[in-house]
Write a protein that holds these residues in place. Structure first.
Motif, PDB file in Angstrom:
ATOM      1  N   GLY A 175       0.738  -1.194  -0.038  1.00 47.38           N
ATOM      2  CA  GLY A 175      -0.122   0.038  -0.080  1.00 47.38           C
ATOM      3  C   GLY A 175       0.854   1.278  -0.067  1.00 47.38           C
ATOM      4  N   LEU A 176       1.930   1.229   0.741  1.00 47.20           N
ATOM      5  CA  LEU A 176       2.947   2.434   0.704  1.00 47.20           C
ATOM      6  C   LEU A 176       3.440   2.902  -0.805  1.00 47.20           C
ATOM      7  N   ILE A 177       3.935   1.891  -1.777  1.00 45.39           N
ATOM      8  CA  ILE A 177       4.183   2.106  -2.765  1.00 45.39           C
ATOM      9  C   ILE A 177       3.103   2.387  -3.721  1.00 45.39           C
ATOM     10  N   ASP A 235      17.402   2.339  13.349  1.00 48.05           N
ATOM     11  CA  ASP A 235      18.592   3.062  13.192  1.00 48.05           C
ATOM     12  C   ASP A 235      18.650   2.967  11.578  1.00 48.05           C
ATOM     13  N   GLN A 236      17.752   2.254  10.923  1.00 52.07           N
ATOM     14  CA  GLN A 236      17.867   2.357   9.674  1.00 52.07           C
ATOM     15  C   GLN A 236      16.624   2.639   8.793  1.00 52.07           C
ATOM     16  N   LYS A 237      16.826   3.073   7.519  1.00 52.33           N
ATOM     17  CA  LYS A 237      15.414   3.549   6.717  1.00 52.33           C
ATOM     18  C   LYS A 237      14.893   2.302   6.199  1.00 52.33           C
ATOM     19  N   CYS A 238      13.544   2.695   6.071  1.00 51.53           N
ATOM     20  CA  CYS A 238      12.535   1.511   5.357  1.00 51.53           C
ATOM     21  C   CYS A 238      12.578   1.885   4.197  1.00 51.53           C
ATOM     22  N   VAL A 239      12.804   0.937   3.194  1.00 51.69           N
ATOM     23  CA  VAL A 239      12.743   1.001   1.618  1.00 51.69           C
ATOM     24  C   VAL A 239      11.788  -0.074   1.036  1.00 51.69           C
ATOM     25  N   ILE A 240      10.891   0.349   0.332  1.00 53.12           N
ATOM     26  CA  ILE A 240      10.005  -0.635  -0.188  1.00 53.12           C
ATOM     27  C   ILE A 240       9.921  -0.331  -1.738  1.00 53.12           C
TER      28      ILE A 240
END
Length: 553
Positions: free
Chosen positions: A43-45, A59-64
């Motif tokens: 849903g985010l993309i 401490d890390q970014k989320c990537v989809i």
């Protein structure tokens, strides 16, 4: 269609790489295993807003990232309209940084969520168990009819006509309001303009009048001064002119002995001529100056008018009064021009209204033409899934022009009855959850068959069904996948057994963290998964045999 989905550092997911089939993809797993997390990431993309932080590691970014094959879906115009690079293999990426800020990219070009959402609507239709609420919305019901009638061009023409009519109506009302507000001051402006125009103002007039009044008021003094000057220059016994004559006589006497005096003599003779001219002009001026009481009164009256106008309008010069006069004239003309413009706008509005009526009627007739087809298709499909007595009736009423909406000039209502003898009523009032799911499946199947949408996702729409009905639902999904990509999340083995590709979602505990994972199943793993869905954690031979029959092995 969606070919690949990468999820990194999202909720309980550390790192997933899912590659989907072009046909029917089944996703199963225990409740709470993380199927909804995968749907949330997807849903985010597709343009959904990121509510809060979703990090596996803080401490890390989320990537989809979603990889979409677009070559068969004629989406290039969307990319052109939004100034995006078109690629037949398009990548949509969403990043959420550790501070919660979100960014979206299409083929590495940054985009807004609105653009992302618009693109997502062209790529995937997500149908969840909650989507049945759409069934009773006017927008959805009209979308079904428009999809069946292939009304995209007709609907766009109608919306263009509606926008034009509403824009022109708003402009006309604004202009009429402006005229109403300016009419209150029009009479005052006209009065002021008439007053200034009647004054027949002229540049330089005030200065000339002030000079003339000064001369008339001091005529006697001027006359005395000119008379005295004239007398001294040429009239008295020892006038200036007579004295110069005598000086010339003396110079001429010595000129015989002193030749250089000749130059002085010539200069004095020139001065004598000039003084004679001056004396004559002074005499003439003195004769012209006289006291004219009537002219003085008239000049003072005119000056008084100019002074009063300047005081009234708070200016200092006639030029300023003339500027004001021109400004008032422009305001008066503007009102007159607006009245003419109103007449023209009313004519244009009437033309736009007629066009809107024509486009609204064309859209209405197109929808009417497919009413019966939609009803028959849905009823036929419902009969397949165990609702042989179901009836669907579509009520479509043309609205008056003042009630036209962006969806068209129609009032629509899907009326439904699941059983014999039951009165047709709005669908949400009479259908159970399971019945609504099947009706929605039938309608989605209809829409999918008449549109070019690449992918449809069924998220646990098997609520309230089982047994033979579930098998039929799975067969319908299977048929759908012949024309489009289908992703289905299900808890029913009859449905799960129909997939071209089967994924299992599960949780694992590693150290102090729980994480969600997903794996594609091979043939034997798939049989075991179906058997577990049939009988539980440790399926027996009969469950395994039944699972093989369902899978077709």
């Amino acid at each position: 269609m969606l070919t690949r989905l990468l999820i990194k550092n999202y909720a309980l997911i550390e790192d997933l790489d899912i590659q989907f089939d072009a046909g029917l993809n089944m996703i199963t797993g225990e409740t709470g295993a993380g199927k909804s997390i995968i749907m949330g990431a997807l849903g985010l993309i597709l343009g959904n807003r990121a509510e809060g932080k979703h990090f596996f590691r803080e401490d890390q970014k989320c990537v989809i990232e979603g990889y979409f094959s677009l070559h068969a879906y004629h989406l290039r115009p969307f990319f052109v309209d939004n100034d995006l690079d078109y690629e037949s293999e398009t990548i949509i990426r969403r990043e959420i940084s550790v501070d919660g800020k979100s960014r979206a990219f299409v083929n590495d070009s940054p985009v807004t969520l609105n653009v992302l959402k618009a693109l997502g609507e062209l790529l995937i239709d997500i149908h969840s168990q909650h989507a049945t609420l759409q069934l009773n919305t006017e927008r959805f019901q009209l979308m079904v009819l428009d999809s069946m009638a292939k009304n995209q061009d007709v609907l766009e023409a109608y919306r263009t006509a509606l926008r034009q009519y509403k824009d022109q109506l708003a402009q006309l009302e604004q202009l009429q309001n402006e005229i109403a507000s300016t009419n209150a001051e029009l009479d005052f402006n006209q009065f002021q303009f008439d007053e200034l125009q009647q004054a027949q103002l002229q540049i330089g007039e005030q200065e000339q009048l002030e000079e003339e009044v000064s001369q008339l008021e001091n005529a006697e003094e001027i006359k005395r001064g000119l008379f005295g000057a004239s007398h001294l220059l040429d009239e008295q016994e020892l006038s200036v002119n007579q004295a110069i004559k005598e000086v010339l006589q003396h110079l001429q006497t010595v000129q015989r002995f002193l030749p250089s005096v000749a130059t002085l003599t010539e200069r004095l003779q020139s001065a004598q001529i000039e003084i004679k001219d001056i004396a004559q002009e002074v005499q003439m001026l003195g004769q012209e100056v006289h006291m004219d009481e009537n002219r003085l009164a008239a000049a003072n009256e005119r000056l008084s008018l100019l002074y009063n106008l300047q005081k009234k309008h708070r200016v200092d010069t006639v030029v300023a009064l003339l500027d004001l006069q021109n400004e008032l004239e422009q305001k008066i003309l503007a009102v007159a021009n607006r009245e003419e413009k109103v007449a023209q706008m009313q004519k244009d509005l009437a033309d736009s209204l007629q066009l809107l009526k024509e486009e609204g009627s064309r859209l209405h007739e197109s929808r009417v033409s497919v009413q019966g087809e939609v009803q028959e298709y849905v009823q036929s499909l419902l009969s397949e899934v165990g609702m042989g007595n179901a009836q669907l009736s579509i009520s479509l009423t043309e609205l008056p022009i003042e009630r036209y909406k962006t969806t068209g000039g129609d009032d629509v209502q899907f009326l439904f009855s699941a059983n014999k003898g039951q009165t047709l009523q709005p669908i949400h009032r009479v259908a159970s959850g399971g019945e609504l799911s099947r009706v929605m499946l039938a309608i989605k199947s209809l829409v999918a068959s008449s549109s070019a949408l690449p992918t449809i996702i069924f998220d646990e729409i098997d609520t309230g069904i089982s047994g033979e009905v579930a098998l039929k639902v799975g067969q319908i999904m299977e048929r759908l996948s012949a024309n489009m990509q289908v992703l289905a999340i299900s808890h029913l083995p009859q449905i799960a057994s129909k997939g071209n590709k089967h994924f299992k979602v599960y949780k694992i505990d590693e150290a102090e963290k729980t994480k969600t994972n997903i794996v594609p199943l091979d043939a034997e793993q798939r049989v075991f998964e179906i058997a577990q869905m049939l009988s539980g954690t440790n399926p027996g031979e009969s469950a395994l045999k039944h699972a093989r029959e369902l899978v077709g092995l």
